[in-house]
Design an enzyme around this catalytic site. Structure first.
Site, PDB file in Angstrom:
ATOM      1  N   ASN A  10       0.172   0.563   5.899  1.00 32.59           N
ATOM      2  CA  ASN A  10       0.840  -0.339   4.954  1.00 32.59           C
ATOM      3  C   ASN A  10       1.450  -1.449   5.783  1.00 32.59           C
ATOM      4  O   ASN A  10       2.213  -1.166   6.711  1.00 32.59           O
ATOM      5  CB  ASN A  10       1.926   0.429   4.191  1.00 32.59           C
ATOM      6  CG  ASN A  10       2.787  -0.488   3.333  1.00 32.59           C
ATOM      7  OD1 ASN A  10       2.362  -1.590   2.977  1.00 32.59           O
ATOM      8  ND2 ASN A  10       3.986  -0.057   3.011  1.00 32.59           N
ATOM      9  N   GLY A  11       1.135  -2.703   5.474  1.00 37.25           N
ATOM     10  CA  GLY A  11       1.696  -3.817   6.239  1.00 37.25           C
ATOM     11  C   GLY A  11       0.593  -4.714   6.763  1.00 37.25           C
ATOM     12  O   GLY A  11      -0.531  -4.693   6.252  1.00 37.25           O
TER      13      GLY A  11
ATOM     14  N   TRP B 246      -3.253  -2.329  -1.587  1.00 34.41           N
ATOM     15  CA  TRP B 246      -3.072  -3.688  -2.103  1.00 34.41           C
ATOM     16  C   TRP B 246      -3.670  -4.581  -1.029  1.00 34.41           C
ATOM     17  O   TRP B 246      -3.129  -4.683   0.075  1.00 34.41           O
ATOM     18  CB  TRP B 246      -1.596  -3.997  -2.322  1.00 34.41           C
ATOM     19  CG  TRP B 246      -1.365  -5.316  -2.978  1.00 34.41           C
ATOM     20  CD1 TRP B 246      -1.442  -5.597  -4.308  1.00 34.41           C
ATOM     21  CD2 TRP B 246      -0.997  -6.547  -2.343  1.00 34.41           C
ATOM     22  NE1 TRP B 246      -1.156  -6.924  -4.525  1.00 34.41           N
ATOM     23  CE2 TRP B 246      -0.876  -7.526  -3.351  1.00 34.41           C
ATOM     24  CE3 TRP B 246      -0.762  -6.919  -1.016  1.00 34.41           C
ATOM     25  CZ2 TRP B 246      -0.536  -8.855  -3.066  1.00 34.41           C
ATOM     26  CZ3 TRP B 246      -0.418  -8.235  -0.737  1.00 34.41           C
ATOM     27  CH2 TRP B 246      -0.311  -9.187  -1.766  1.00 34.41           C
TER      28      TRP B 246
ATOM     29  N   HIS C 100      11.107 -35.968 -18.212  1.00 31.88           N
ATOM     30  CA  HIS C 100      10.794 -36.575 -16.917  1.00 31.88           C
ATOM     31  C   HIS C 100       9.399 -36.229 -16.434  1.00 31.88           C
ATOM     32  O   HIS C 100       9.126 -36.290 -15.234  1.00 31.88           O
ATOM     33  CB  HIS C 100      11.851 -36.172 -15.881  1.00 31.88           C
ATOM     34  CG  HIS C 100      13.223 -36.617 -16.245  1.00 31.88           C
ATOM     35  ND1 HIS C 100      13.596 -37.952 -16.237  1.00 31.88           N
ATOM     36  CD2 HIS C 100      14.306 -35.930 -16.691  1.00 31.88           C
ATOM     37  CE1 HIS C 100      14.848 -38.057 -16.636  1.00 31.88           C
ATOM     38  NE2 HIS C 100      15.312 -36.848 -16.924  1.00 31.88           N
TER      39      HIS C 100
ATOM     40  N   ARG D  86       2.223   0.827  -5.920  1.00 32.68           N
ATOM     41  CA  ARG D  86       2.278  -0.010  -4.724  1.00 32.68           C
ATOM     42  C   ARG D  86       1.009  -0.836  -4.512  1.00 32.68           C
ATOM     43  O   ARG D  86       0.978  -1.729  -3.673  1.00 32.68           O
ATOM     44  CB  ARG D  86       2.473   0.868  -3.487  1.00 32.68           C
ATOM     45  CG  ARG D  86       3.857   1.417  -3.396  1.00 32.68           C
ATOM     46  CD  ARG D  86       3.972   2.394  -2.263  1.00 32.68           C
ATOM     47  NE  ARG D  86       5.363   2.577  -1.943  1.00 32.68           N
ATOM     48  CZ  ARG D  86       5.999   1.987  -0.949  1.00 32.68           C
ATOM     49  NH1 ARG D  86       5.358   1.194  -0.131  1.00 32.68           N
ATOM     50  NH2 ARG D  86       7.275   2.191  -0.745  1.00 32.68           N
TER      51      ARG D  86
ATOM     52  N   CYS E  46       0.829  -1.200   0.000  1.00 31.32           N
ATOM     53  CA  CYS E  46       0.000   0.000   0.000  1.00 31.32           C
ATOM     54  C   CYS E  46       0.868   1.257   0.000  1.00 31.32           C
ATOM     55  O   CYS E  46       2.027   1.222   0.425  1.00 31.32           O
ATOM     56  CB  CYS E  46      -0.874  -0.005   1.243  1.00 31.32           C
ATOM     57  SG  CYS E  46      -1.837  -1.509   1.401  1.00 31.32           S
TER      58      CYS E  46
ATOM     59  N   LYS F 180       4.084  -3.348  -6.743  1.00 33.02           N
ATOM     60  CA  LYS F 180       5.507  -3.229  -7.061  1.00 33.02           C
ATOM     61  C   LYS F 180       6.396  -3.523  -5.861  1.00 33.02           C
ATOM     62  O   LYS F 180       7.454  -4.105  -5.989  1.00 33.02           O
ATOM     63  CB  LYS F 180       5.760  -1.810  -7.565  1.00 33.02           C
ATOM     64  CG  LYS F 180       7.183  -1.543  -8.022  1.00 33.02           C
ATOM     65  CD  LYS F 180       7.384  -1.971  -9.442  1.00 33.02           C
ATOM     66  CE  LYS F 180       8.807  -1.813  -9.910  1.00 33.02           C
ATOM     67  NZ  LYS F 180       9.149  -2.842 -10.890  1.00 33.02           N
TER      68      LYS F 180
ATOM     69  N   GLU G  88       2.552 -12.902 -15.449  1.00 32.77           N
ATOM     70  CA  GLU G  88       2.096 -11.710 -14.736  1.00 32.77           C
ATOM     71  C   GLU G  88       1.486 -10.665 -15.676  1.00 32.77           C
ATOM     72  O   GLU G  88       0.588  -9.938 -15.279  1.00 32.77           O
ATOM     73  CB  GLU G  88       3.177 -11.105 -13.832  1.00 32.77           C
ATOM     74  CG  GLU G  88       4.373 -10.532 -14.499  1.00 32.77           C
ATOM     75  CD  GLU G  88       5.411 -10.016 -13.496  1.00 32.77           C
ATOM     76  OE1 GLU G  88       5.044  -9.518 -12.433  1.00 32.77           O
ATOM     77  OE2 GLU G  88       6.616 -10.105 -13.808  1.00 32.77           O
TER      78      GLU G  88
ATOM     79  N   GLU H 186      12.411 -16.681 -16.001  1.00 35.79           N
ATOM     80  CA  GLU H 186      12.043 -15.257 -15.997  1.00 35.79           C
ATOM     81  C   GLU H 186      11.037 -14.969 -17.132  1.00 35.79           C
ATOM     82  O   GLU H 186      10.092 -14.205 -16.942  1.00 35.79           O
ATOM     83  CB  GLU H 186      13.315 -14.400 -16.140  1.00 35.79           C
ATOM     84  CG  GLU H 186      13.102 -12.926 -16.419  1.00 35.79           C
ATOM     85  CD  GLU H 186      12.353 -12.152 -15.334  1.00 35.79           C
ATOM     86  OE1 GLU H 186      12.034 -12.733 -14.284  1.00 35.79           O
ATOM     87  OE2 GLU H 186      12.036 -10.977 -15.572  1.00 35.79           O
TER      88      GLU H 186
ATOM     89  N   LYS I 282       7.318 -13.367 -16.569  1.00 37.02           N
ATOM     90  CA  LYS I 282       6.823 -12.170 -17.262  1.00 37.02           C
ATOM     91  C   LYS I 282       5.533 -12.494 -17.991  1.00 37.02           C
ATOM     92  O   LYS I 282       4.595 -11.717 -17.984  1.00 37.02           O
ATOM     93  CB  LYS I 282       7.860 -11.648 -18.272  1.00 37.02           C
ATOM     94  CG  LYS I 282       9.075 -10.972 -17.702  1.00 37.02           C
ATOM     95  CD  LYS I 282       8.850  -9.569 -17.200  1.00 37.02           C
ATOM     96  CE  LYS I 282       8.732  -9.521 -15.702  1.00 37.02           C
ATOM     97  NZ  LYS I 282       9.943  -9.565 -14.944  1.00 37.02           N
TER      98      LYS I 282
HETATM   99  C1  F6R Z   1       8.259  -9.495 -11.420  1.00 33.68           C
HETATM  100  C2  F6R Z   1       8.609  -8.672 -10.277  1.00 33.68           C
HETATM  101  C3  F6R Z   1       8.618  -9.303  -8.933  1.00 33.68           C
HETATM  102  C4  F6R Z   1       9.741  -8.728  -8.075  1.00 33.68           C
HETATM  103  C5  F6R Z   1       9.673  -9.291  -6.643  1.00 33.68           C
HETATM  104  C6  F6R Z   1      10.826  -8.805  -5.784  1.00 33.68           C
HETATM  105  O1  F6R Z   1       8.285  -8.768 -12.611  1.00 33.68           O
HETATM  106  O2  F6R Z   1       8.878  -7.502 -10.415  1.00 33.68           O
HETATM  107  O3  F6R Z   1       8.713 -10.682  -9.025  1.00 33.68           O
HETATM  108  O4  F6R Z   1      10.954  -9.060  -8.670  1.00 33.68           O
HETATM  109  O5  F6R Z   1       8.468  -8.897  -6.042  1.00 33.68           O
HETATM  110  O6  F6R Z   1      10.836  -7.416  -5.674  1.00 33.68           O
HETATM  111  P1  F6R Z   1      12.149  -6.656  -5.286  1.00 33.68           P
HETATM  112  O7  F6R Z   1      13.157  -6.854  -6.354  1.00 33.68           O
HETATM  113  O8  F6R Z   1      11.737  -5.218  -5.155  1.00 33.68           O
HETATM  114  O9  F6R Z   1      12.624  -7.228  -3.984  1.00 33.68           O
END
Ligand code: F6R
Length: 604
Positions: free
Chosen positions: A98-99, A74, A499, A27, A2, A599, A483, A476, A480
């Site tokens: 937030n939390g 969030w 396997h 956020r 948040c 984020k 998400e 990765e 991507k």
């Molecule tokens: C995916 C993404 C997340 C972050 C993860 C860790 O695109 O951005 O998987 O990598 O939440 O976040 P940080 O790097 O801020 O610790």
């Protein structure tokens, strides 16, 4: 998670609160709300979904007042409804949070006999109720907040506003960041400097356990023991907080296209003269092993670096996701370097894992994109990845810059361990220095990638395959894809396909094989043949040599410029990002703010 903002201003604050929330929306975007105190009375407006809904509401139902707090949510406890949206209110108290308050159920039970019953599903409302309860018992707002915070378990950043008090906000930090902004006869509180940037560049970061009593005259801070605390005021570069799309449709494409520039900046910082340069404290002769911990995309950069530390520097390297590492409580052997990778520097699980390693590992090193973050501040040494502000929720340029710094770190380790001679070292760095240009060439393949994405978009699921270090790239790529496009995507080490997952292969499942023409290429091609023999639809991402030898039978080939071994995982991240981007565009999903995500993940 948040986002929090608070303003004690000299004129109407609602527009300022909304402007700051816009900068904090990365956020969380389940709901947004603001509260003000006007003529001594508290009032609030809240709306479900993105901030635009709150802005619309305020057009028809404006909120007056020179003091106010705001929140972008969030959701953790309770669905994304207006009733569960912050600010939460009880009696003379309103609060944004937030939390997570872990003991909110016990607190509800404590309050129920006093006739204080919850009207929302949230943990946060309990904080407002508890504070109101203490005030009803005769405490003033300051004492009530101190008593409230002392009762709370969990991780939180809280900001309180009170009826009858239009020159007081109280902020409390335990586990989630908060910053105080200093204006001219005005004061601000925000989750980060980005939120405060339009109002001020003078920032004070609260420390763990701090409570700040903020009036227009300034902020009085007490520490976790209740003693007065002095916290430095810093000037924040406003340039680092500029948020605009620079003509791009989305922050994500802007950030994808920034990669050649920011990678070059990282190379210039950490390999200025063709050799790795890191602070003296980072002396790899002190370390016999490396432990790396991160979440999400950061975890995949660690997984890539594991191959580098082991193959190039010959140092055993263990990698774990932070949420497992922190509770697994692994023994940490002597002479261990523990590395924590986090774009935001605030990820709760990574921070907890770092705290576990502190005092156990010989050195705690972090790679962060936010130099003032908790993870940076709690490390023995923090290296900036220099990616610049990343707004798109899906990480792109932070990933490739994490990889760049990790690659140079592995070379630095190899030099200290004597596993590479200077000639080989320079050759690797030359390969890395070539990448920004190779990235530009790869970005020029955008329309081909978009065409490939068009064929993936109708699929219910996509499988990514990679071998060796490209396995991490495949993981990765799958992250991507899911998400951004909401398509189920999985990645397998290509040798592992037979396997079990090979049972999934049929013409409806697109299989994206990520395979530069390296020493493992032929092995990957064998796995690819196994897929095609079962009528699997293979899209191959490779280079010219790879395309020449393995094009036959594929549904399509994307041909990247040739890159060195160390460079390839960095370069191949770009088509992975663009493939997810264009698939999401074809599906019409929300690119910069995909559903359910945030984020900065400051809860467990
Ligand atoms: C995916 C993404 C997340 C972050 C993860 C860790 O695109 O951005 O998987 O990598 O939440 O976040 P940080 O790097 O801020 O610790």
């Amino acid at each position: 998670m948040c986002g929090i903002i608070g303003v004690l201003g000299n004129h109407e604050v609602a527009p300022l609160l909304v402007e700051s929330l816009k900068r904090l929306e990365y956020r969380g975007y389940d709901s947004a709300g603001i509260a003000t105190v006007n003529g001594g009375k508290l009032d609030r407006r809240r709306a479900v979904g993105k901030l635009v809904h709150l802005s619309d509401l305020l057009v028809h139902h404006p909120l007056a007042g020179h003091a106010g707090i705001g929140h972008t949510r969030w959701a953790t406890h309770g669905a994304a409804t207006e009733n569960n949206a912050h600010p939460h209110a009880s009696g003379p108290v309103t609060v944004v949070h937030n939390g997570i308050i872990e003991n909110f159920r016990a607190l509800r039970e404590k309050l129920a006999p006093h006739g204080l019953l919850p009207s929302t599903d949230t943990d946060t409302e309990t904080v407002a109720m508890l504070c109101a309860h203490y005030m009803a018992g005769g405490m003033d707002p300051r004492a009530a907040v101190q008593a409230t915070v002392a009762d709370l378990d969990g991780a939180f950043a809280l900001l309180f506003l009170f009826s009858g008090e239009d020159d007081l906000m109280i902020a409390a930090r335990k586990g989630s960041p908060l910053a105080i902004g200093h204006g001219d006869g005005e004061m601000f509180v925000g989750s980060d400097a980005i939120a405060l940037a339009p109002m001020t560049d003078q920032i004070t970061y609260l420390e763990e356990g701090d409570i700040a009593f903020v009036t227009r005259a300034g902020a009085e801070i007490i520490d976790a023991c209740g003693a007065p605390a002095r916290r430095a005021k810093q000037r924040i570069e406003t340039q680092s907080t500029v948020i605009d799309k620079a003509g791009h449709k989305h922050f994500m494409t802007k950030e994808i296209h920034e990669q050649p520039v920011v990678m070059a900046e990282a190379l210039a910082r950490y390999a200025p003269n063709g050799m790795p340069v890191f602070p003296d404290a980072l002396d790899f002769t002190r370390f016999d092993r490396v432990v790396m911990v991160a979440c999400g995309t950061g975890f995949y950069s660690c997984l890539t670096a594991k191959y580098w530390f082991e193959q190039i520097a010959r140092i055993p390297c263990e990698v774990d996701v932070a949420s497992e590492f922190r509770y697994r409580e692994p023994p940490i052997a002597p002479r261990t370097l523990a590395i924590f990778v986090s774009q935001s520097g605030e990820t709760a699980d990574t921070l907890a894992a770092l705290r576990y390693a502190t005092g156990r590992a010989d050195m705690v090193l972090s790679l962060v994109n936010v130099g003032t973050s908790s993870i940076a501040r709690e490390s023995d040494l923090a290296l900036a990845i220099l990616a610049g502000i990343e707004v798109s929720v899906a990480s792109t340029k932070a990933y490739t810059n994490q990889l760049t710094v990790l690659a140079l770190l592995a070379l630095h380790a190899a030099r200290a361990k004597g596993s590479l001679d200077n000639g080989a070292l320079r050759a690797h760095i030359e390969d890395l220095r070539a990448v920004p240009d190779l990235m530009r060439q790869t970005l020029a393949l955008d329309s081909q990638i978009a065409a490939m994405a068009g064929t993936l978009a109708p699929a219910p699921s996509v499988l990514f395959l990679g071998r060796g270090v490209m396995f991490a790239t495949a993981l990765e790529a799958a992250l991507k894809m899911k998400e951004l496009s909401y398509i189920h995507a999985e990645a397998y080490a290509s040798g592992e396909l037979k396997h079990g997952p090979i049972a999934l292969i049929d013409p409806s499942l697109p299989v994206v094989v990520i395979a530069p023409h390296d020493r493992l290429f032929d092995k990957t091609v064998s796995n690819m043949q196994e897929v095609m023999a079962r009528h699997g639809r293979v899209h191959l991402i490779t280079d010219a040599a790879g395309a020449k030898s393995a094009r036959a039978g594929t549904a399509g080939v994307l041909e990247l410029p040739a890159a060195g071994d160390l460079a390839a995982p960095i370069l191949y991240a770009l088509p992975a990002q663009l493939l997810a981007y264009h698939t999401a565009m074809a599906k019409g999903t929300d690119i910069d703010q995909p559903r359910n995500l945030a984020k900065s993940v400051t809860v467990e």
